[in-house]
Design a protein around this motif. Sequence first.
Motif, short mmCIF file in Angstrom:
data_model
loop_
_atom_site.label_atom_id
_atom_site.label_comp_id
_atom_site.label_asym_id
_atom_site.label_seq_id
_atom_site.Cartn_x
_atom_site.Cartn_y
_atom_site.Cartn_z
N TRP A 320 0.84 -1.19 0.00
CA TRP A 320 0.00 0.00 0.00
C TRP A 320 0.88 1.24 0.00
O TRP A 320 2.04 1.22 0.39
CB TRP A 320 -0.94 -0.01 1.19
N PHE A 321 0.27 2.37 -0.46
CA PHE A 321 1.04 3.60 -0.63
C PHE A 321 0.89 4.54 0.58
O PHE A 321 1.79 4.66 1.39
CB PHE A 321 0.63 4.32 -1.91
N ASP A 322 -0.26 5.19 0.68
CA ASP A 322 -0.44 6.21 1.71
C ASP A 322 -1.11 5.68 2.97
O ASP A 322 -0.80 6.12 4.07
CB ASP A 322 -1.26 7.38 1.14
N GLU A 323 -2.05 4.79 2.82
CA GLU A 323 -2.75 4.27 3.99
C GLU A 323 -3.04 2.78 3.80
O GLU A 323 -3.25 2.30 2.69
CB GLU A 323 -4.04 5.03 4.27
N ARG A 401 7.20 -0.21 -0.73
CA ARG A 401 6.03 0.67 -0.75
C ARG A 401 6.42 2.06 -1.26
O ARG A 401 5.69 2.66 -2.06
CB ARG A 401 5.44 0.78 0.66
N ARG A 402 7.54 2.58 -0.79
CA ARG A 402 7.96 3.93 -1.21
C ARG A 402 8.31 3.96 -2.70
O ARG A 402 7.93 4.89 -3.42
CB ARG A 402 9.17 4.37 -0.37
N ALA A 405 5.04 3.65 -4.73
CA ALA A 405 4.24 4.86 -4.60
C ALA A 405 4.80 5.97 -5.48
O ALA A 405 4.05 6.69 -6.15
CB ALA A 405 4.20 5.31 -3.14
#
Length: 519
Positions: A320-323, A401-402, A405
């Motif tokens: 997941w990216f932000d949440e 993830r980073r 994203a």
Amino acid sequence: MRRWLLPYFGLIVLLVRRRRNDRGIVNLRFHTTLWTSDASSRRPTACSVAAARDPSRRACLDAPGYDGEPRRDVVEGSAAYAWPMTPGDQDQAVEAVSSALLALSARARQAGAAYAGPGAGPASGRAASELVRPIAFTAGLPDASLLPAAELTEALGAVLERDCEPALQYGGAQGWLGLREWLASHCRDRAQVALSADHFSLTNGSAGALANVCETFLDPGDVAGVERLSFPLSVRTIRSITPRVVSIPVDAHGIDVDALEERLTELRAGGERMRLLYVIPTFQNPTGTTLPLDRRLRLVELCREHEVLIVEDDAYGELWFDEEPPPSLFSLAGGVGVVKIGTFSKIVAPGLRAGWCQAAPPVTAALVATRCDMGTSPLVLRALEHLGRSGFLDDHIARARRVYADKCGIALRALAAHCATTCRWQAPGGGFFVWVEGDEAVDPSALAAAAREEGVSFVGGHVFSADQGVGPRVAWEPGESRSLRLAFSAVAAEEIDEGVRRLGRAIDRAMTPREPARR
């Protein structure tokens, strides 16, 4: 058999007769025949391959052998005469054997299209122009910089130094206990269910996990449900067990639960039930959608009411990216009635071929009892446990993830800059993909041709249609579709904008002129 023939035996070939029964299924009859060699010239002779295939060639049986006399070799009760084999006869023999051996079983025909996508060979690159180095948004592969070669080398060395013998022997059908214990600890917080090693069985990737589930809980003729847009090789695995695969519509939020309820009600009214539902609720492949919590709760309740086993594919759930996404279906069901399948392919490396099933212990026991693949690699599984226990995997997933994203952000900005007037899309919350739908004025054939010329490749939306049945091979190319899956994960960050720019030019070229509005 005369002893003087023994030193001159050559290649054993199989002679195949094909006969169809009243159901059209090919029955094969194999006759073992021999190639022999003349003692002086070592030139090959052969038994009557063609004669058995074609009665008009029975005259070959009376042809003289290479020694000038008819020779009869009796092999496993099959009589044949030898005659000099010409190149044409050799070709016919090979063709006879090949055509018979390639007659597919009923299960293989039922499964449908075979894999011909990224990693399958040169054909997967045909969408690119020969004049322009292609930028390929085709493969759902990890970023190359995230493949942990050095860490795996260290982990494998440590395992071989510490546990060489058990790591190089068979490892059992459930898989290495140490990794199952690590998975229980790693997944416990997200699962919101008390997990132990008994909740896990280790498999050859998530593909092996799904195959194990289907072979354990589906019979031919059972009804299985899938999302209308889904990963084609998963649908193929299900269809290999039962041809009764029904598709449930999807929208911008994932599977349409109202449509699922209607289908379940129809089946019950007809005295049937859906035995299994395969769903990708988180960062779905191909659409990138994530099923919201209210739909998840209703989906679990519906399947419990109609006694449907849910197979939750969570290949991308940790990326997941932000949440963080909503709780899994497995968690919401309290671990009952759901088999959750996961994989190290997206978070470590696909080449490890390591995945797992997560289920209630009685279900896990049934899955293990059904397996006949001799288990997975103990060496690989122990190396993964080493990486997990050291803390590397948690840090590695956070870094991934980073990276993804950032890449997704680049892709979305590029789409806004180059495709805003011709396409629509939805930003995913994680995973590897953006689903792009072209304007109705886009001509699919023209888009495929223009993409090749512009030097950009993607996977056409038709590939993911669960309604495509058992048609042609699944070629991961643009195809006849206005929609497409844009996989940004494996594309170099500095090439994403240029690749989407090329896509935008291809779509512009594929637009058909609109008729002027009538006054």
